[in-house]
Enzyme design. Structure first.
Site, PDB file in Angstrom:
ATOM      1  N   TYR A  22       6.044  -5.278  17.405  1.00 24.88           N
ATOM      2  CA  TYR A  22       4.957  -6.250  17.633  1.00 24.88           C
ATOM      3  C   TYR A  22       4.354  -6.096  19.022  1.00 24.88           C
ATOM      4  O   TYR A  22       3.164  -6.338  19.226  1.00 24.88           O
ATOM      5  CB  TYR A  22       5.431  -7.688  17.374  1.00 24.88           C
ATOM      6  N   GLY A  67     -11.548  -6.789   2.070  1.00 27.88           N
ATOM      7  CA  GLY A  67     -10.604  -5.847   2.700  1.00 27.88           C
ATOM      8  C   GLY A  67      -9.147  -6.168   2.492  1.00 27.88           C
ATOM      9  O   GLY A  67      -8.346  -6.052   3.417  1.00 27.88           O
ATOM     10  N   SER A  91      -5.834  -5.473  -0.355  1.00 33.34           N
ATOM     11  CA  SER A  91      -5.440  -4.661  -1.523  1.00 33.34           C
ATOM     12  C   SER A  91      -4.978  -5.528  -2.689  1.00 33.34           C
ATOM     13  O   SER A  91      -4.724  -5.046  -3.780  1.00 33.34           O
ATOM     14  CB  SER A  91      -4.318  -3.699  -1.126  1.00 33.34           C
ATOM     15  N   ALA A 112     -16.698  -2.861   5.048  1.00 32.12           N
ATOM     16  CA  ALA A 112     -16.962  -4.284   5.307  1.00 32.12           C
ATOM     17  C   ALA A 112     -18.111  -4.466   6.296  1.00 32.12           C
ATOM     18  O   ALA A 112     -18.960  -5.354   6.138  1.00 32.12           O
ATOM     19  CB  ALA A 112     -15.702  -4.946   5.840  1.00 32.12           C
ATOM     20  N   HIS A 154      -0.670 -15.845   7.673  1.00 32.73           N
ATOM     21  CA  HIS A 154       0.488 -14.980   7.979  1.00 32.73           C
ATOM     22  C   HIS A 154       0.855 -15.028   9.455  1.00 32.73           C
ATOM     23  O   HIS A 154       1.598 -14.173   9.927  1.00 32.73           O
ATOM     24  CB  HIS A 154       0.198 -13.530   7.561  1.00 32.73           C
ATOM     25  N   CYS A 193      12.965 -18.051  26.935  1.00 32.68           N
ATOM     26  CA  CYS A 193      12.009 -18.923  26.258  1.00 32.68           C
ATOM     27  C   CYS A 193      11.550 -20.005  27.237  1.00 32.68           C
ATOM     28  O   CYS A 193      12.404 -20.645  27.883  1.00 32.68           O
ATOM     29  CB  CYS A 193      12.680 -19.570  25.048  1.00 32.68           C
TER      30      CYS A 193
HETATM   31  N1  APR Z   1     -13.894  -2.095   4.590  1.00 27.23           N
HETATM   32  C1  APR Z   1     -13.410  -2.785   3.523  1.00 27.23           C
HETATM   33  N2  APR Z   1     -12.170  -2.605   3.000  1.00 27.23           N
HETATM   34  C2  APR Z   1     -11.384  -1.691   3.610  1.00 27.23           C
HETATM   35  C3  APR Z   1     -11.807  -0.933   4.735  1.00 27.23           C
HETATM   36  C4  APR Z   1     -13.116  -1.173   5.225  1.00 27.23           C
HETATM   37  N3  APR Z   1     -13.610  -0.501   6.275  1.00 27.23           N
HETATM   38  N4  APR Z   1     -10.781  -0.101   5.092  1.00 27.23           N
HETATM   39  C5  APR Z   1      -9.763  -0.345   4.246  1.00 27.23           C
HETATM   40  N5  APR Z   1     -10.125  -1.279   3.341  1.00 27.23           N
HETATM   41  C6  APR Z   1      -9.317  -1.864   2.269  1.00 27.23           C
HETATM   42  C7  APR Z   1      -8.388  -0.886   1.557  1.00 27.23           C
HETATM   43  O1  APR Z   1      -9.038  -0.269   0.471  1.00 27.23           O
HETATM   44  C8  APR Z   1      -7.270  -1.842   1.085  1.00 27.23           C
HETATM   45  O2  APR Z   1      -7.587  -2.364  -0.205  1.00 27.23           O
HETATM   46  O3  APR Z   1      -8.470  -2.823   2.873  1.00 27.23           O
HETATM   47  C9  APR Z   1      -7.303  -2.988   2.086  1.00 27.23           C
HETATM   48  C10 APR Z   1      -6.098  -3.031   3.007  1.00 27.23           C
HETATM   49  O4  APR Z   1      -4.972  -3.297   2.208  1.00 27.23           O
HETATM   50  P1  APR Z   1      -3.551  -3.498   2.897  1.00 27.23           P
HETATM   51  O5  APR Z   1      -3.313  -2.423   3.904  1.00 27.23           O
HETATM   52  O6  APR Z   1      -2.573  -3.714   1.791  1.00 27.23           O
HETATM   53  O7  APR Z   1      -3.722  -4.853   3.744  1.00 27.23           O
HETATM   54  P2  APR Z   1      -3.692  -6.343   3.204  1.00 27.23           P
HETATM   55  O8  APR Z   1      -4.205  -6.438   1.809  1.00 27.23           O
HETATM   56  O9  APR Z   1      -4.346  -7.176   4.241  1.00 27.23           O
HETATM   57  O10 APR Z   1      -2.108  -6.675   3.205  1.00 27.23           O
HETATM   58  C11 APR Z   1      -1.744  -8.012   2.921  1.00 27.23           C
HETATM   59  O11 APR Z   1       0.552  -7.438   3.345  1.00 27.23           O
HETATM   60  O12 APR Z   1       2.073  -6.326   4.611  1.00 27.23           O
HETATM   61  C12 APR Z   1       1.537  -7.554   4.377  1.00 27.23           C
HETATM   62  O13 APR Z   1       1.417  -9.351   5.885  1.00 27.23           O
HETATM   63  C13 APR Z   1       0.855  -8.100   5.597  1.00 27.23           C
HETATM   64  O14 APR Z   1      -1.139  -9.450   5.712  1.00 27.23           O
HETATM   65  C14 APR Z   1      -0.593  -8.258   5.158  1.00 27.23           C
HETATM   66  C15 APR Z   1      -0.492  -8.344   3.652  1.00 27.23           C
END
Ligand code: APR
Length: 238
Positions: free
Chosen positions: A58, A180, A182, A224, A113, A140
């Site tokens: 982190y 954005g 998945s 995006a 989150h 802390c």
């Molecule tokens: N514009 C739009 N979408 C985009 C771009 C972009 N420039 N670049 C990537 N993406 C999309 C990808 O296609 C994918 O579907 O963003 C998505 C990212 O997916 P993940 O990496 O799975 O991220 P996210 O969905 O935010 O994950 C959710 O999982 O690991 C945990 O806590 C973590 O908050 C996170 C959660």
């Protein structure tokens, strides 16, 4: 696409909205989960097993977010403009722990989150703003004990934050926009189902189709920064 003037817009954002600001997503090629074992760096058991490794993970992400070349992109700015100029209510529910929505000017942001720039005392539960590195030797500020601080991040196996508030926002909205993400992590991945159960309009914006694309009324394919800038100007022109 939009044949009515919405009154109450809820936006869900994922790592994809921050990708063009230089912040790695999780599941794309070379994403964070390709280079780290989730259970080692983003779970309570991982923190118990090796807190120093978790702090290092982190610290790296916090330092990246603090660097001057990581700034809000056009998508963050478009959402801030929507909140500013839209006559109704705009709520951003973000899965992201970065502060780019706020730095773009958005105020109505719910971090389900957690937040990278905040820490939490494991003893008192107190949440503290924190911009610098953290280690097991950091005292802390609330109980003056070493080892009592953890990142204010929701790890795998922990409950997301503000779910009651989120549920109410989703039930009250007449337009839901997912940007954005998945759609692989719950409960965020089921927000579209909650909105569709109320027959409200749901739009997904992503560079590609996702596991949950078929649950949406429309899918906007593209970056995006481009797609959201256009969508916001279309909404403001209604
Ligand atoms: N514009 C739009 N979408 C985009 C771009 C972009 N420039 N670049 C990537 N993406 C999309 C990808 O296609 C994918 O579907 O963003 C998505 C990212 O997916 P993940 O990496 O799975 O991220 P996210 O969905 O935010 O994950 C959710 O999982 O690991 C945990 O806590 C973590 O908050 C996170 C959660």
């Amino acid at each position: 696409m939009l044949n009515f003037k919405p009154k109450n817009i809820v936006i869900l954002t994922g790592a994809g909205i921050s990708a063009e600001s230089g912040i790695s997503t999780f599941r794309d090629k070379n994403g964070l989960w390709e280079n780290h074992d989730v259970m080692d760096v983003a779970s309570p058991s991982g923190f118990d097993r090796n807190p120093e490794l978790v702090h290092k993970f982190y610290n790296q992400r916090r330092n990246q977010l603090n660097s001057e070349n990581v700034i809000p992109n056009a998508a963050h700015k478009a959402l801030a403009k929507l909140e500013e100029e839209f006559e109704g209510e705009v709520t951003i529910i973000t899965q992201n722990v970065d502060n780019l929505h706020e730095r773009a000017g958005s105020n109505n942001v719910i971090h389900m989150h957690g937040e990278l720039m905040k820490m939490r005392c494991v003893e008192s539960g107190k949440i503290l703003l924190w911009k610098s590195d953290l280690s097991v030797d950091t005292k802390c500020p609330c109980c003056f004990k070493k080892g009592n601080l953890r990142p204010h991040i929701v790890w795998f196996g922990e409950f997301p934050l503000f779910m009651d508030k989120i549920e109410k926002k989703l039930n009250d909205c007449d337009l839901f926009i997912s940007i954005g993400t998945s759609g692989q992590v719950y409960p965020a991945a089921m927000f579209v189902n909650m909105v569709k159960a109320n027959n409200q309009l749901a739009i997904e914006a992503n560079i590609e189709e996702t596991n949950i694309s078929e649950s949406f009324d429309f899918h906007l394919t593209g970056k995006a920064s481009e797609v959201i800038t256009k969508l916001v100007s279309d909404i403001l022109a209604l």
